[in-house]
Scaffold this motif. Structure first.
Motif, PDB file in Angstrom:
ATOM      1  N   GLN A  68       3.006   0.439  -9.468  1.00  0.00           N
ATOM      2  CA  GLN A  68       4.035  -0.231  -8.670  1.00  0.00           C
ATOM      3  C   GLN A  68       4.261   0.540  -7.377  1.00  0.00           C
ATOM      4  OE1 GLN A  68       7.742  -0.481 -10.741  1.00  0.00           O
ATOM      5  NE2 GLN A  68       8.747  -1.674  -9.146  1.00  0.00           N
ATOM      6  N   ILE A  69       4.533  -0.195  -6.294  1.00  0.00           N
ATOM      7  CA  ILE A  69       4.828   0.405  -4.994  1.00  0.00           C
ATOM      8  C   ILE A  69       6.041  -0.318  -4.411  1.00  0.00           C
ATOM      9  CG2 ILE A  69       3.969   0.851  -2.655  1.00  0.00           C
ATOM     10  CD1 ILE A  69       1.106   0.389  -3.855  1.00  0.00           C
ATOM     11  N   GLY A 120      -2.825   5.019   0.920  1.00  0.00           N
ATOM     12  CA  GLY A 120      -3.671   3.871   1.191  1.00  0.00           C
ATOM     13  C   GLY A 120      -4.030   3.038  -0.034  1.00  0.00           C
ATOM     14  N   LYS A 121      -3.649   3.490  -1.214  1.00  0.00           N
ATOM     15  CA  LYS A 121      -3.980   2.755  -2.441  1.00  0.00           C
ATOM     16  C   LYS A 121      -3.031   1.576  -2.625  1.00  0.00           C
ATOM     17  CE  LYS A 121      -7.152   5.709  -3.700  1.00  0.00           C
ATOM     18  NZ  LYS A 121      -7.825   6.056  -2.480  1.00  0.00           N
ATOM     19  N   LYS A 180       0.844  -1.196   0.000  1.00  0.00           N
ATOM     20  CA  LYS A 180       0.000   0.000   0.000  1.00  0.00           C
ATOM     21  C   LYS A 180       0.877   1.243   0.000  1.00  0.00           C
ATOM     22  CE  LYS A 180      -4.187  -1.752   2.066  1.00  0.00           C
ATOM     23  NZ  LYS A 180      -5.304  -1.427   2.929  1.00  0.00           N
ATOM     24  N   VAL A 181       0.306   2.352  -0.463  1.00  0.00           N
ATOM     25  CA  VAL A 181       1.031   3.619  -0.529  1.00  0.00           C
ATOM     26  C   VAL A 181       0.928   4.317   0.819  1.00  0.00           C
ATOM     27  CG1 VAL A 181       1.182   5.871  -1.649  1.00  0.00           C
ATOM     28  CG2 VAL A 181       0.534   3.863  -3.000  1.00  0.00           C
ATOM     29  N   PHE A 182       2.082   4.498   1.447  1.00  0.00           N
ATOM     30  CA  PHE A 182       2.185   5.250   2.690  1.00  0.00           C
ATOM     31  C   PHE A 182       3.446   6.107   2.627  1.00  0.00           C
ATOM     32  CE2 PHE A 182      -0.342   1.565   4.223  1.00  0.00           C
ATOM     33  CZ  PHE A 182      -1.435   2.265   4.690  1.00  0.00           C
ATOM     34  N   PHE A 183       3.730   6.791   3.717  1.00  0.00           N
ATOM     35  CA  PHE A 183       4.925   7.633   3.801  1.00  0.00           C
ATOM     36  C   PHE A 183       6.162   6.794   3.486  1.00  0.00           C
ATOM     37  CE2 PHE A 183       8.452   9.666   5.946  1.00  0.00           C
ATOM     38  CZ  PHE A 183       8.236  11.013   5.680  1.00  0.00           C
ATOM     39  N   VAL A 221      -1.635  -1.539  -5.721  1.00  0.00           N
ATOM     40  CA  VAL A 221      -1.387  -1.701  -7.157  1.00  0.00           C
ATOM     41  C   VAL A 221      -2.725  -1.975  -7.844  1.00  0.00           C
ATOM     42  CG1 VAL A 221      -0.247  -3.129  -8.912  1.00  0.00           C
ATOM     43  CG2 VAL A 221       0.989  -2.474  -6.843  1.00  0.00           C
ATOM     44  N   ASP A 222      -2.927  -1.351  -8.995  1.00  0.00           N
ATOM     45  CA  ASP A 222      -4.134  -1.426  -9.827  1.00  0.00           C
ATOM     46  C   ASP A 222      -5.292  -0.579  -9.303  1.00  0.00           C
ATOM     47  OD1 ASP A 222      -2.884  -3.064 -11.702  1.00  0.00           O
ATOM     48  OD2 ASP A 222      -3.533  -4.895 -10.687  1.00  0.00           O
ATOM     49  N   ASP A 223      -5.117   0.106  -8.168  1.00  0.00           N
ATOM     50  CA  ASP A 223      -6.147   1.042  -7.714  1.00  0.00           C
ATOM     51  C   ASP A 223      -6.053   2.317  -8.542  1.00  0.00           C
ATOM     52  OD1 ASP A 223      -7.006  -0.688  -5.791  1.00  0.00           O
ATOM     53  OD2 ASP A 223      -6.237   0.463  -4.080  1.00  0.00           O
ATOM     54  N   GLU A 224      -7.145   3.039  -8.602  1.00  0.00           N
ATOM     55  CA  GLU A 224      -7.140   4.330  -9.278  1.00  0.00           C
ATOM     56  C   GLU A 224      -7.501   5.403  -8.268  1.00  0.00           C
ATOM     57  OE1 GLU A 224     -11.452   4.688 -11.348  1.00  0.00           O
ATOM     58  OE2 GLU A 224     -10.090   3.271 -12.308  1.00  0.00           O
ATOM     59  N   PHE A 225      -7.048   6.616  -8.552  1.00  0.00           N
ATOM     60  CA  PHE A 225      -7.371   7.748  -7.691  1.00  0.00           C
ATOM     61  C   PHE A 225      -7.441   9.007  -8.534  1.00  0.00           C
ATOM     62  CE2 PHE A 225      -2.791   7.261  -7.611  1.00  0.00           C
ATOM     63  CZ  PHE A 225      -2.290   8.552  -7.706  1.00  0.00           C
ATOM     64  N   VAL A 226      -8.147  10.001  -8.025  1.00  0.00           N
ATOM     65  CA  VAL A 226      -8.345  11.256  -8.751  1.00  0.00           C
ATOM     66  C   VAL A 226      -7.627  12.370  -8.003  1.00  0.00           C
ATOM     67  CG1 VAL A 226     -10.054  12.927  -9.552  1.00  0.00           C
ATOM     68  CG2 VAL A 226     -10.576  10.480  -9.622  1.00  0.00           C
ATOM     69  N   VAL A 227      -6.904  13.198  -8.765  1.00  0.00           N
ATOM     70  CA  VAL A 227      -6.212  14.359  -8.210  1.00  0.00           C
ATOM     71  C   VAL A 227      -6.836  15.603  -8.826  1.00  0.00           C
ATOM     72  CG1 VAL A 227      -4.011  15.554  -7.991  1.00  0.00           C
ATOM     73  CG2 VAL A 227      -4.071  13.063  -7.955  1.00  0.00           C
TER      74      VAL A 227
END
Length: 159
Positions: free
Chosen positions: A152-153, A130-131, A84-87, A133-139
């Motif tokens: 990739q993470i 919190g995302k 998961k994406v964290f600090f 791999v293969d998750d999407e998010f909007v900025v």
């Protein structure tokens, strides 16, 4: 407002900068100011004026660093973060047009003079937290919302 998180490496760099400014830069500049002041008329003494100004800048930076170092919280890698994406995560993302970007999420004190690091306070980092791999998010961007996909993470930066 800045987040008070920093990696151990980033913390040590700020600490080294503070120590270097205090032990080396300040001492050398103080000696130059003393020497320039001994020459007499300070009102027209460029060496004195320049080094006095430099000394004020050094003292300002030392005060800032000492205060900031007290506020910071060191974040070390934890195996629970894996996947998961964290600090501290290095993330490869791709937009709907196939354009890829790679960045590492770090504290706001670690991003300067680096193109591969973004602050945890940045909209891109906040949206990616919190995302997986293969998750999407909007900025949200000035041109409207932009969709990104996590490819990739890795956590090599903090290990």
């Amino acid at each position: 407002m800045k987040t008070n998180l920093i990696s151990r490496t980033g913390y040590l760099k700020l600490q080294q900068e503070s120590d270097h400014l205090w032990r080396v830069e300040r001492r050398e500049t103080t000696e130059k100011v003393t020497w320039a002041a001994s020459l007499g008329d300070r009102s027209e003494n460029a060496d004195y004026k320049y080094n006095k100004q430099k000394l004020r800048q050094i003292d300002r930076r030392i005060r800032y660093l000492r205060k900031r170092l007290e506020q910071l919280k060191i974040v070390d890698y934890s195996p629970q973060q894996e996947g998961k994406v964290f600090f501290g995560a290095s993330v490869v993302v791709e937009d709907e047009h196939g354009e890829q970007r790679t960045f590492t999420i770090a504290g706001p004190d670690e991003i300067y003079q680096r193109n591969d690091v973004i602050s945890i306070d940045a909209p891109m980092a906040r949206a990616a937290l919190g995302k997986q791999v293969d998750d999407e998010f909007v900025v949200q961007t000035p041109n409207g919302p932009k969709l990104w996909f996590v490819n990739q993470i890795t956590y090599h930066f903090t290990r």
